[in-house]
Design a protein around this motif. Structure first.
Motif, PDB file in Angstrom:
ATOM      1  N   VAL A 182      32.979  62.548  82.593  1.00  0.00           N
ATOM      2  CA  VAL A 182      32.893  62.915  84.003  1.00  0.00           C
ATOM      3  C   VAL A 182      32.377  64.335  84.116  1.00  0.00           C
ATOM      4  N   ASP A 183      31.321  64.519  84.914  1.00  0.00           N
ATOM      5  CA  ASP A 183      30.837  65.854  85.230  1.00  0.00           C
ATOM      6  C   ASP A 183      31.770  66.448  86.276  1.00  0.00           C
ATOM      7  N   LEU A 184      32.278  67.648  86.015  1.00  0.00           N
ATOM      8  CA  LEU A 184      33.228  68.257  86.961  1.00  0.00           C
ATOM      9  C   LEU A 184      32.647  68.378  88.356  1.00  0.00           C
ATOM     10  N   ALA A 185      31.367  68.654  88.461  1.00  0.00           N
ATOM     11  CA  ALA A 185      30.755  68.812  89.785  1.00  0.00           C
ATOM     12  C   ALA A 185      30.891  67.543  90.616  1.00  0.00           C
ATOM     13  N   ALA A 210      38.072  76.061  85.620  1.00  0.00           N
ATOM     14  CA  ALA A 210      37.036  75.100  85.229  1.00  0.00           C
ATOM     15  C   ALA A 210      36.269  74.605  86.452  1.00  0.00           C
ATOM     16  N   CYS A 211      36.978  74.364  87.537  1.00  0.00           N
ATOM     17  CA  CYS A 211      36.310  73.923  88.776  1.00  0.00           C
ATOM     18  C   CYS A 211      35.410  75.018  89.331  1.00  0.00           C
ATOM     19  N   PHE A 212      35.908  76.258  89.278  1.00  0.00           N
ATOM     20  CA  PHE A 212      35.073  77.385  89.718  1.00  0.00           C
ATOM     21  C   PHE A 212      33.774  77.420  88.917  1.00  0.00           C
ATOM     22  N   SER A 213      33.913  77.208  87.575  1.00  0.00           N
ATOM     23  CA  SER A 213      32.738  77.234  86.703  1.00  0.00           C
ATOM     24  C   SER A 213      31.749  76.132  87.066  1.00  0.00           C
ATOM     25  N   ALA A 214      32.269  75.044  87.640  1.00  0.00           N
ATOM     26  CA  ALA A 214      31.408  73.928  88.044  1.00  0.00           C
ATOM     27  C   ALA A 214      30.882  74.103  89.468  1.00  0.00           C
ATOM     28  N   VAL A 255      46.114  54.893  85.604  1.00  0.00           N
ATOM     29  CA  VAL A 255      45.316  56.115  85.449  1.00  0.00           C
ATOM     30  C   VAL A 255      44.402  55.961  84.242  1.00  0.00           C
ATOM     31  N   VAL A 256      43.292  56.670  84.277  1.00  0.00           N
ATOM     32  CA  VAL A 256      42.391  56.737  83.131  1.00  0.00           C
ATOM     33  C   VAL A 256      42.084  58.199  82.834  1.00  0.00           C
ATOM     34  N   PHE A 257      41.930  58.511  81.568  1.00  0.00           N
ATOM     35  CA  PHE A 257      41.560  59.856  81.122  1.00  0.00           C
ATOM     36  C   PHE A 257      40.113  59.801  80.632  1.00  0.00           C
ATOM     37  N   ARG A 258      39.290  60.710  81.124  1.00  0.00           N
ATOM     38  CA  ARG A 258      37.890  60.738  80.725  1.00  0.00           C
ATOM     39  C   ARG A 258      37.503  62.163  80.281  1.00  0.00           C
ATOM     40  N   PRO A 259      36.731  62.269  79.205  1.00  0.00           N
ATOM     41  CA  PRO A 259      36.240  63.591  78.787  1.00  0.00           C
ATOM     42  C   PRO A 259      35.398  64.216  79.892  1.00  0.00           C
ATOM     43  N   GLY A 263      28.868  70.650  80.049  1.00  0.00           N
ATOM     44  CA  GLY A 263      28.782  71.936  79.361  1.00  0.00           C
ATOM     45  C   GLY A 263      29.785  72.971  79.818  1.00  0.00           C
ATOM     46  N   VAL A 264      30.751  72.608  80.654  1.00  0.00           N
ATOM     47  CA  VAL A 264      31.771  73.565  81.097  1.00  0.00           C
ATOM     48  C   VAL A 264      32.854  73.652  80.020  1.00  0.00           C
TER      49      VAL A 264
END
Length: 302
Positions: A182-185, A210-214, A255-259, A263-264
């Motif tokens: 998942v792309d954070l953006a 991390a969200c700020f970085s995205a 729930v699911v966990f995704r990497p 690049g963040v």
């Protein structure tokens, strides 16, 4: 009644010979005889019968010798206990633990430490938030803590022992739940569930950063006091969140966990922290064991 007099009596009573007892104690025979006389005066009765041919215990001496053996054994145990404490081999260490990942690391550390220091008691102090651990260290309520970095500078010292990646946690029916990463953006418009800001959560701070970085600020719709509840709220489709990979071990339904892609840098360091000026030999032994069992990751991975 002096301890040296008791040792002198025990030596003579066991050897039944003043000369051999003096050699055993590296003492002069006349001085040894004087110590026995002083002891008999203190006790108030004759303990040894002396003739030119032999030395033997009186009936009172036989009884007294039993007590002397117990006293000397207890003195030796007390001395060894004190020396063990000075070496850090006896005592107690209060260890703070935070989060699922530290509970995974702790058993390995505890096994190695108990093998080396079986007489030291490990007193575990669980806490939900790293800020609580920092306060407990500063207040002297714990001696060392496993916590989420960063650790504030000053009276505390710390060492990173692991870098754990953050992952996107999504409801099972979320449009991105089937993606490999998942792309954070792509989460910029999503409602977020996270820890309360007032508790000083290092995980919340890392997720927000991390969200700020995205390029966005997460819109927090609900807060929860622990990881289990945060993930359960995601499963109830209240929102999404960012969690360390170790939280996946909770295995909650829905729930699911995704990497995280894009690049963040979303790694969360785990650190061992302690008071910098703490002279405790028990703490020194714990930290030395941790250096071997939980070494710091290579610089490129920090």
């Amino acid at each position: 009644m002096e301890l040296r007099h008791l040792r002198a009596f025990a030596a003579v009573a066991e050897e039944l010979h003043f000369g051999r007892a003096a050699l055993r104690l590296h003492a002069a025979q006349p001085a040894l005889s004087q110590q026995i006389k002083h002891l008999e005066q203190d006790v108030g009765t004759l303990l040894l019968e002396r003739t030119t041919r032999q030395v033997r215990l009186t009936a009172a001496g036989v009884v007294f010798l039993e007590h002397v053996h117990r006293v000397l054994a207890e003195v030796d145990r007390a001395r060894e206990s004190v020396l063990a404490t000075e070496r850090g081999a006896r005592g107690e260490i209060r260890v703070g633990v935070t989060g699922a990942i530290t509970w995974r690391l702790l058993p390995r550390m505890a096994r190695a430490y108990r093998q080396r220091y079986p007489l030291v008691r490990l007193d575990l102090h669980p806490a939900v938030f790293s800020g609580t651990q920092v306060s407990s260290l500063l207040d002297g309520r714990i001696d060392v803590g496993f916590l989420r970095a960063p650790v504030p500078d000053g009276p505390l010292a710390s060492r990173v022992i692991l870098n754990e990646p953050l992952m996107a946690v999504l409801p099972l029916g979320h449009p991105l739940a089937g993606a490999d990463a998942v792309d954070l953006a792509d989460l910029s418009g999503e409602p977020f569930v996270t820890y309360p800001s007032r508790h000083g959560s290092a995980l919340r701070d890392a997720a927000v950063h991390a969200c700020f970085s995205a390029g966005f600020t997460p819109r927090v719709v609900q807060e929860a006091p622990d990881t289990h509840t945060v993930v359960a709220l995601v499963g109830a489709a209240v929102g999404v969140t960012l969690m360390p990979a170790s939280a996946e071990r909770l295995q909650l339904e829905g729930v699911v966990f995704r990497p995280i892609a894009g690049g963040v840098d979303v790694r969360v360091p785990i650190a061992l922290a302690w008071r910098r000026e703490d002279p405790s030999p028990v703490l020194a032994g714990f930290l030395a064991t941790a250096e071997e069992v939980l070494p710091s990751p290579p610089r490129g991975d920090r």
